[in-house]
Design a protein around this motif. Sequence first.
Motif, mmCIF file in Angstrom:
data_model
loop_
_atom_site.group_PDB
_atom_site.id
_atom_site.type_symbol
_atom_site.label_atom_id
_atom_site.label_comp_id
_atom_site.label_asym_id
_atom_site.label_seq_id
_atom_site.Cartn_x
_atom_site.Cartn_y
_atom_site.Cartn_z
ATOM 1 N N PHE A 308 -19.438 -0.281 17.735
ATOM 2 C CA PHE A 308 -18.205 -0.332 18.518
ATOM 3 C C PHE A 308 -16.978 -0.563 17.646
ATOM 4 O O PHE A 308 -15.915 -0.028 17.935
ATOM 5 N N ILE A 309 -17.098 -1.354 16.585
ATOM 6 C CA ILE A 309 -15.911 -1.500 15.734
ATOM 7 C C ILE A 309 -15.707 -0.218 14.942
ATOM 8 O O ILE A 309 -14.566 0.195 14.689
ATOM 9 N N ALA A 310 -16.807 0.445 14.604
ATOM 10 C CA ALA A 310 -16.660 1.737 13.923
ATOM 11 C C ALA A 310 -15.863 2.674 14.826
ATOM 12 O O ALA A 310 -14.893 3.299 14.388
ATOM 13 N N GLY A 311 -16.258 2.736 16.099
ATOM 14 C CA GLY A 311 -15.542 3.589 17.036
ATOM 15 C C GLY A 311 -14.083 3.198 17.148
ATOM 16 O O GLY A 311 -13.186 4.033 17.034
ATOM 17 N N SER A 312 -13.815 1.884 17.329
ATOM 18 C CA SER A 312 -12.427 1.465 17.536
ATOM 19 C C SER A 312 -11.563 1.830 16.332
ATOM 20 O O SER A 312 -10.430 2.270 16.501
ATOM 21 N N GLN A 313 -12.109 1.674 15.112
ATOM 22 C CA GLN A 313 -11.291 1.993 13.939
ATOM 23 C C GLN A 313 -11.118 3.500 13.770
ATOM 24 O O GLN A 313 -10.085 3.966 13.294
ATOM 25 N N PHE A 314 -12.147 4.264 14.169
ATOM 26 C CA PHE A 314 -11.971 5.720 14.146
ATOM 27 C C PHE A 314 -10.836 6.137 15.080
ATOM 28 O O PHE A 314 -9.982 6.931 14.717
ATOM 29 N N PHE A 315 -10.826 5.558 16.299
ATOM 30 C CA PHE A 315 -9.795 5.952 17.267
ATOM 31 C C PHE A 315 -8.397 5.649 16.727
ATOM 32 O O PHE A 315 -7.498 6.486 16.801
ATOM 33 N N VAL A 316 -8.236 4.437 16.181
ATOM 34 C CA VAL A 316 -6.918 4.072 15.652
ATOM 35 C C VAL A 316 -6.516 5.027 14.537
ATOM 36 O O VAL A 316 -5.372 5.482 14.460
ATOM 37 N N MET A 317 -7.495 5.355 13.688
ATOM 38 C CA MET A 317 -7.176 6.231 12.567
ATOM 39 C C MET A 317 -6.874 7.643 13.069
ATOM 40 O O MET A 317 -5.942 8.291 12.583
ATOM 41 N N PHE A 318 -7.646 8.107 14.055
ATOM 42 C CA PHE A 318 -7.379 9.450 14.599
ATOM 43 C C PHE A 318 -5.986 9.500 15.228
ATOM 44 O O PHE A 318 -5.272 10.479 15.086
ATOM 45 N N ASP A 319 -5.624 8.414 15.938
ATOM 46 C CA ASP A 319 -4.288 8.384 16.542
ATOM 47 C C ASP A 319 -3.229 8.582 15.482
ATOM 48 O O ASP A 319 -2.160 9.136 15.751
ATOM 49 N N ARG A 320 -3.524 8.114 14.274
ATOM 50 C CA ARG A 320 -2.551 8.223 13.219
ATOM 51 C C ARG A 320 -2.641 9.562 12.506
ATOM 52 O O ARG A 320 -1.638 10.279 12.422
#
Lengths: 644, 214
Positions: A308-320
């Motif tokens: 889940f933290i992997a997912g959350s950090q991917f999302f933040v990075m994708f947003d960027r």
Amino acid sequence: MTSTTEPHSQHGLRPGDPPPRRRGIFMRPGYLRASWVTPLFFLIGMYIVVALRALAGWDPVYDWEYIVLIAGMVTAPIGFLLGMGVFDYWLYWISGRPTVADDHASHGAYSWKDYFKVNTDHKVIGIQYLVTTFFFFVAGGFLAMLFRAELAEPGMQFFDTQTFNGLVSAHATLMIFVFIIPAFAGLANFAVPLMLGAPDMAFPRLNALSFWMLPVAGALFLASFLAPGGAFATGWTSYAPLASEQPFGQVFFNMGVQWAGASSIATALNFLVTIITMRAPGMTFWRMPLLVWANFTTSLLVVIATPFIAGSQFFVMFDRVMHTSFFTPDNGGYVLGYQHIFWFYSHPAVYIMVLPGFGIISEVISVFSRKPIFGYRLMAVSLIGILVLAFSVWAHHMFVAGMADWLRIPMMISTLLIAVPTGIKVFSWLATLWEGKLHLSTPMLFALGFISTFVIGGLSGVYVASVPIDIHASDTYFVVAHIHYVLFGGSVFTIFAGLYYWFPKMTGRMFDERLGKLHFWLTFVTFNLTFFPMHWLGLDGMPRRVADYAGTYGALNMVVSIGSFVLGASVVIFAYNIVVSWARGPVAESNPWKAMTIEWQVSSPPPVFNFDEIPQVVGGPYEYGVPGARHAVLRGGALQEAHA
Amino acid sequence: MSDIPISGGPHLAGSHPQEAIPHGPPPANRSSRLDAATLGMFLFIASEAMLFGAFFTAYFFVRVVNPTATETWPPAPFEFPVFVAGVNTAILVTSSFTIHWATQAIKRNDRNGLRAGLVVTILLGSAFLLTQAIEYAHVGFNTGDGAFASVFFGLTGLHGAHVFVGLSLLTIAAVRAFRGHFSAEHHHGVEIPGIYWHFVDVMWIIVFFAVYVL
């Protein structure tokens, strides 16, 4: 992974095959090979990015943010691992070339230099973990002292606000992701296979890979200070959408967490398979030492929650980097989603950071009280209770975040419920101490120190679990005090207890008891000096994560800063004691604490393959003072009966 | 890499007292009927399923929880190519049967069946990825076009990455199969990638229904 199950005859080196030729120094696994494979892989990653951008017709073709992200944070680390030789065996195996399934050439350490190479011995990997994480502990502590210098007085002294935020964020990130979590993995790596009577972990090469991913993560976190705009500055929680709008340093956090998380998942998987499939005969689940139980439950948490933290950090990075809008409200994204996904990992993560410590304390308290642990089965069951409850409490971090109102009360109740299994553990430790024959050596002092500080942290946890108090205390220094009582007074004290406890077994030398005690008292006193005043500061309303504060908080902050500097200095005593004792300390006997668990029944340090013959387990692990009780029988020498 | 036929050994031969290693480790006691490598793969799959769980959570937030969520999915005027994805689903489901055929073949010591099954599975998997790439190119929106697009590319892209990993594992198995490895007794190297491939397939069915159909 599957290699060990394949027979040699099928693709191994057969008798009569030509002897292997010796490779040149730049082709052998190691730093020399890594020194050219890493840049090579950087270039490969860079030209993948450049080629794709040229094909798509995007301008500029050389966009350094994307190049650093792909080449610097993905392909170059893979090149480093490849150069070090982590993948060598697998590359032979997958290409169908001959391999020897139980090739032990990279097993065991014969000189200090072997600790700097890829090694498949769980004891060597355990020590590699501990030394590496200690380096990050010192780095993270140094950052803390820098911002405590800024906070010693009101007003702005040394840093601007963005730099200050970067220091705070990097401090927390280093301590959590590359110190506490992997330090426990290191201690368990050393102790768990020995305690189980197993010759090694289930997947020794995966174990080596897990370790070598860790320096990559730590290096990324530290390298963020070199990024334009400075280090990531949104706290270790990296809340969106702020995190997607920060300077480039933020991406170092996003990707560093991926490396640390991958390392963590691989180790946890390895522990689970080892504990399930490699226990010695007679070692039923109800005869396993509590350290093994603790790592079993922790590993389940890691395997289930870390994605889940992997997912959350991917999302933040994708947003960027890909302009998605997972968490950007104006484009259909859902801002609070980040916090839900992040805390669904990061609340279980606080148990990942403390359950292994519970295991260490159970070992130490029982051995140094010369009594069976009180309520052994309930101790194990309470670990499982915490494991289950850990997944039902994440939103207590979001009481003031504007989440759905109906979630508050259930989350408050489940959070308060966690105090029950935790309380069972604390009372069991106290009951074990009761009328025990206490030996107050250094590991025991740290264990006792742990109980007292952890109870304070646990109680302030009950405070902030209640919605009304949390609304008052949220984002103040009260929360900072709470987390440090739990993660320093809790986790770090147990890590020190474990390090002192297994030091003789790891090195074959005894540490200096007087310096150890000095280290404990200095740590204990200055820890409380540093973090206890934060309770008052927080209740008075001093906000956390702010570089400046109102003048009325000045006096207490000076006390806190002075405490933190002495606390930092106390680590020097520890380091001196460890280094000098490792080199020149008196030779340790195989069982200096007269413990019953299996790791103490072999020599110090243990033989390369742990046992000549797998031990036979005949009883519980904590039967101290019970006449004639035995935990395990080893061939030759057998088990020394533990005397009360 | 170099052409030395043994890993690990030679580079340490000079610096290590080989005679100091008297023998290999004693075989570990097997305390469970579960095979270590298979159990490891199942735990890995559990972890992977949770990673998909994180992406489905994002989907749930964007489509259900979000107060500004649109009535239609995807929001007009965008459309998902349901038919193409349906064909792709058929391709991937078929590949689950072919990999099953491959593992059953090697259990009967039928190496040609193993090779054929692996090759057909790899071709089907590659066809799936290629179709997905073409679908991306013609889908009519990009990652920046809103949260629905983020979720669409997130879930299908994550799944595509898993298909790629599965294909890599199967290619390794195929290389070894064509080199004459695996037998009726020893076929972990096919069976375990096969388990992963089934997982990737099942995951796609969930992604397909969540994103395209519902």
